[in-house]
Design a protein around this motif. Structure first.
Motif, PDB file in Angstrom:
ATOM      1  N   ALA A 293     -23.206 -29.921  25.250  1.00  0.00           N
ATOM      2  CA  ALA A 293     -23.748 -30.405  26.523  1.00  0.00           C
ATOM      3  C   ALA A 293     -24.318 -31.811  26.370  1.00  0.00           C
ATOM      4  CB  ALA A 293     -24.836 -29.455  27.024  1.00  0.00           C
ATOM      5  N   ALA A 294     -25.052 -32.053  25.267  1.00  0.00           N
ATOM      6  CA  ALA A 294     -25.604 -33.382  25.025  1.00  0.00           C
ATOM      7  C   ALA A 294     -24.490 -34.415  24.875  1.00  0.00           C
ATOM      8  CB  ALA A 294     -26.479 -33.354  23.769  1.00  0.00           C
ATOM      9  N   ALA A 295     -23.382 -34.017  24.244  1.00  0.00           N
ATOM     10  CA  ALA A 295     -22.256 -34.937  24.067  1.00  0.00           C
ATOM     11  C   ALA A 295     -21.673 -35.362  25.409  1.00  0.00           C
ATOM     12  CB  ALA A 295     -21.181 -34.275  23.204  1.00  0.00           C
ATOM     13  N   LEU A 296     -21.550 -34.420  26.330  1.00  0.00           N
ATOM     14  CA  LEU A 296     -21.022 -34.744  27.656  1.00  0.00           C
ATOM     15  C   LEU A 296     -21.971 -35.668  28.412  1.00  0.00           C
ATOM     16  CD1 LEU A 296     -19.675 -31.198  28.516  1.00  0.00           C
ATOM     17  CD2 LEU A 296     -18.278 -33.263  28.345  1.00  0.00           C
ATOM     18  N   LEU A 297     -23.276 -35.435  28.280  1.00  0.00           N
ATOM     19  CA  LEU A 297     -24.248 -36.305  28.948  1.00  0.00           C
ATOM     20  C   LEU A 297     -24.221 -37.717  28.351  1.00  0.00           C
ATOM     21  CD1 LEU A 297     -27.240 -33.821  29.314  1.00  0.00           C
ATOM     22  CD2 LEU A 297     -25.721 -34.658  31.126  1.00  0.00           C
ATOM     23  N   LEU A 298     -24.094 -37.812  27.032  1.00  0.00           N
ATOM     24  CA  LEU A 298     -23.980 -39.135  26.403  1.00  0.00           C
ATOM     25  C   LEU A 298     -22.733 -39.863  26.899  1.00  0.00           C
ATOM     26  CD1 LEU A 298     -24.967 -38.438  22.675  1.00  0.00           C
ATOM     27  CD2 LEU A 298     -26.309 -39.639  24.402  1.00  0.00           C
ATOM     28  N   THR A 299     -21.647 -39.116  27.101  1.00  0.00           N
ATOM     29  CA  THR A 299     -20.417 -39.730  27.585  1.00  0.00           C
ATOM     30  C   THR A 299     -20.573 -40.239  29.012  1.00  0.00           C
ATOM     31  OG1 THR A 299     -19.150 -38.262  26.135  1.00  0.00           O
ATOM     32  CG2 THR A 299     -17.940 -39.329  27.924  1.00  0.00           C
ATOM     33  N   LEU A 300     -21.317 -39.507  29.834  1.00  0.00           N
ATOM     34  CA  LEU A 300     -21.623 -39.988  31.189  1.00  0.00           C
ATOM     35  C   LEU A 300     -22.442 -41.283  31.131  1.00  0.00           C
ATOM     36  CD1 LEU A 300     -22.534 -36.877  33.396  1.00  0.00           C
ATOM     37  CD2 LEU A 300     -20.777 -38.595  33.841  1.00  0.00           C
ATOM     38  N   LEU A 301     -23.466 -41.296  30.287  1.00  0.00           N
ATOM     39  CA  LEU A 301     -24.278 -42.503  30.138  1.00  0.00           C
ATOM     40  C   LEU A 301     -23.439 -43.660  29.610  1.00  0.00           C
ATOM     41  CD1 LEU A 301     -27.537 -40.969  28.605  1.00  0.00           C
ATOM     42  CD2 LEU A 301     -27.235 -41.879  30.921  1.00  0.00           C
ATOM     43  N   SER A 302     -22.515 -43.339  28.692  1.00  0.00           N
ATOM     44  CA  SER A 302     -21.634 -44.375  28.158  1.00  0.00           C
ATOM     45  C   SER A 302     -20.779 -44.992  29.251  1.00  0.00           C
ATOM     46  CB  SER A 302     -20.740 -43.770  27.070  1.00  0.00           C
ATOM     47  OG  SER A 302     -19.702 -44.655  26.719  1.00  0.00           O
ATOM     48  N   ALA A 303     -20.290 -44.170  30.189  1.00  0.00           N
ATOM     49  CA  ALA A 303     -19.473 -44.695  31.288  1.00  0.00           C
ATOM     50  C   ALA A 303     -20.267 -45.700  32.118  1.00  0.00           C
ATOM     51  CB  ALA A 303     -18.984 -43.544  32.170  1.00  0.00           C
ATOM     52  N   GLY A 304     -21.548 -45.391  32.351  1.00  0.00           N
ATOM     53  CA  GLY A 304     -22.393 -46.332  33.089  1.00  0.00           C
ATOM     54  C   GLY A 304     -22.610 -47.626  32.335  1.00  0.00           C
ATOM     55  N   GLN A 328     -18.052 -37.479  18.558  1.00  0.00           N
ATOM     56  CA  GLN A 328     -18.247 -36.839  17.262  1.00  0.00           C
ATOM     57  C   GLN A 328     -19.029 -35.533  17.415  1.00  0.00           C
ATOM     58  OE1 GLN A 328     -16.827 -37.740  14.601  1.00  0.00           O
ATOM     59  NE2 GLN A 328     -17.865 -36.698  12.932  1.00  0.00           N
ATOM     60  N   TRP A 329     -20.096 -35.548  18.205  1.00  0.00           N
ATOM     61  CA  TRP A 329     -20.872 -34.334  18.442  1.00  0.00           C
ATOM     62  C   TRP A 329     -20.017 -33.264  19.124  1.00  0.00           C
ATOM     63  CZ3 TRP A 329     -26.480 -35.680  20.479  1.00  0.00           C
ATOM     64  CH2 TRP A 329     -27.210 -36.252  19.430  1.00  0.00           C
ATOM     65  N   SER A 330     -19.206 -33.684  20.080  1.00  0.00           N
ATOM     66  CA  SER A 330     -18.383 -32.723  20.803  1.00  0.00           C
ATOM     67  C   SER A 330     -17.364 -32.063  19.884  1.00  0.00           C
ATOM     68  CB  SER A 330     -17.661 -33.423  21.964  1.00  0.00           C
ATOM     69  OG  SER A 330     -16.799 -32.533  22.623  1.00  0.00           O
ATOM     70  N   GLN A 331     -16.701 -32.866  19.062  1.00  0.00           N
ATOM     71  CA  GLN A 331     -15.715 -32.285  18.145  1.00  0.00           C
ATOM     72  C   GLN A 331     -16.383 -31.315  17.179  1.00  0.00           C
ATOM     73  OE1 GLN A 331     -12.293 -34.003  17.134  1.00  0.00           O
ATOM     74  NE2 GLN A 331     -12.002 -32.935  15.204  1.00  0.00           N
TER      75      GLN A 331
END
Length: 407
Positions: A293-304, A328-331
């Protein structure tokens, strides 16, 4: 949980898993990095290959494509053998073919021969995807995610290092020297790893055709495998969308970086390796889904951050770091979850997981190029955000399943 396929049996006792085997796990990490690098050797060498063979850069690009397709084929066709064959001879055979094909590539008289050798290199150098399930099997249960994290660090370092070191060696000594160096590193790292592996008894299981036929059934009958494949597939697609087209921004009209300087931004990808050990320890204590879940949130922040990066370099750097930590966290989280839920068929489960993730990344990378042409960098960032949100929609089902199936 019962498995939908017959698990392999060994006529000898499975080696005890109580010891930490730190030297073996270190060797696995180094071997993973040395061998996965072979898939990416040609990427920084395209200009040298084009000049050496008198071809265009686009024509030389077929070498990169062959390596990727070879790797995908190897994951699908060879990695499942890890469930039914002794790993020492299997890895030894893969290493021998890889080294032989690297030497053939170094001596290639033309682009067609090099492309063919590269395809075979990609197919045989799936060694990391055999080692990851094996590391999970040999690790003490309370340290499984931490051990897998260390192997993944080697994997990521090899991918990044192949582009940086390969480009430098190629510029200094020529592209053939890169393949010779890769052959030497693969042979040494592989020989040490195989030597340290514990001996196994004979392993029996389904025939090869039945082994491959079990893959779609495994996906159909195992919810944990479906959840994690979708979770990481969506996130890896998001990562691939922006990573593929980022070079166009860095070399574009605002920044005007050269291709060599733009390539150095890839070193920021090592942020994922730095953050992986902590994530592995957290997963061992609290489970994989909070990290997913944290990995997905980081990816959202990265998109911004990426969206602001069209004119702010610090935003580009932040976006790269967040995206690489997230992927990396997601994998790590999703792979650890799959290997924990399906202990009897880890190699096949890893095959299904990696094939789905690879396909998602390939489709997203191809779509991102078209999206960049139609909507610019902002459109690509929107694709990353949309895919991260799609992954978040899968999380509730994964949490419900795990709450009812403790491991």
């Amino acid at each position: 949980m019962s498995s939908p396929v017959v698990a392999p049996r060994s006529v000898a006792a499975t080696p005890a898993r109580g010891s930490a085997r730190p030297l073996l796990f270190l060797a696995m990490a180094v071997c993973s990095g040395a061998t996965v690098a072979n898939v990416y050797l040609a990427q920084p060498l395209l200009a040298l290959l084009a000049g050496g063979f008198g071809a265009s850069r686009s024509a030389a690009g077929v070498v990169v494509t062959c390596a990727q397709f070879g790797y995908a084929a190897g994951i699908l066709l060879l990695v499942p053998l890890g469930d039914v064959r002794r790993r020492r001879p299997l890895l030894g055979a893969l290493l021998a073919v890889t080294v032989a094909m690297l030497l053939a590539a170094a001596a290639a008289p033309g682009l067609a021969v090099l492309a063919a050798a590269t395809a075979l290199i990609g197919g045989a150098t799936v060694i990391p995807q055999v080692l990851v399930p094996l590391a999970a099997e040999l690790a003490p249960p309370e340290r499984r995610a931490s051990v897998v994290a260390n192997v993944q660090i080697g994997l990521l370092t090899g991918i990044v290092g192949s582009r940086v070191v390969g480009g430098a060696v190629g510029q200094l000594l020529g592209w053939r020297a890169v393949y010779l160096l890769a052959a030497a590193l693969t042979a040494v790292a592989g020989a040490v790893t195989v030597r340290l592996l514990p001996a196994e008894g004979e392993r029996t299981g389904p025939r090869y055709t039945s082994l491959l036929a079990s893959l779609p059934r495994l996906l159909r009958e195992q919810p944990a495998l479906r959840h994690s494949s979708l979770l990481h597939g969506a996130l890896f697609g998001a990562y691939s969308a922006t990573w593929t087209t980022l070079v166009l921004v860095l070399t574009g009209r605002h920044y005007h970086f050269s291709s060599a300087v733009a390539g150095l931004f890839g070193l920021l990808g090592l942020a994922g390796a730095v953050a992986a050990p902590w994530a592995g320890r957290f997963i061992d204590r609290r489970g994989p889904l909070p990290i997913a879940a944290a990995a997905l949130l980081l990816t959202l922040l990265s998109a911004g951050a990426y969206a602001l990066g069209s004119s702010r370099l610090v935003a580009v750097i932040l976006g790269i770091v967040l995206a690489n930590v997230g992927v990396q966290w997601s994998q790590l989280a999703n792979q650890a979850r799959v290997l924990a839920h399906l202990p009897d068929v880890r190699s096949r489960a890893n095959t299904v997981f990696m094939v789905i993730v690879f396909l998602c990344g390939a489709v997203a990378a191809a779509a991102s190029t078209a999206c960049y042409g139609a909507f610019g960098w902002g459109g690509v960032c929107a694709v990353q955000a949309a895919l991260a949100l799609a992954g978040l929609l899968v999380l509730p089902a994964a949490y419900r399943y795990d709450s009812n199936n403790h491991h």
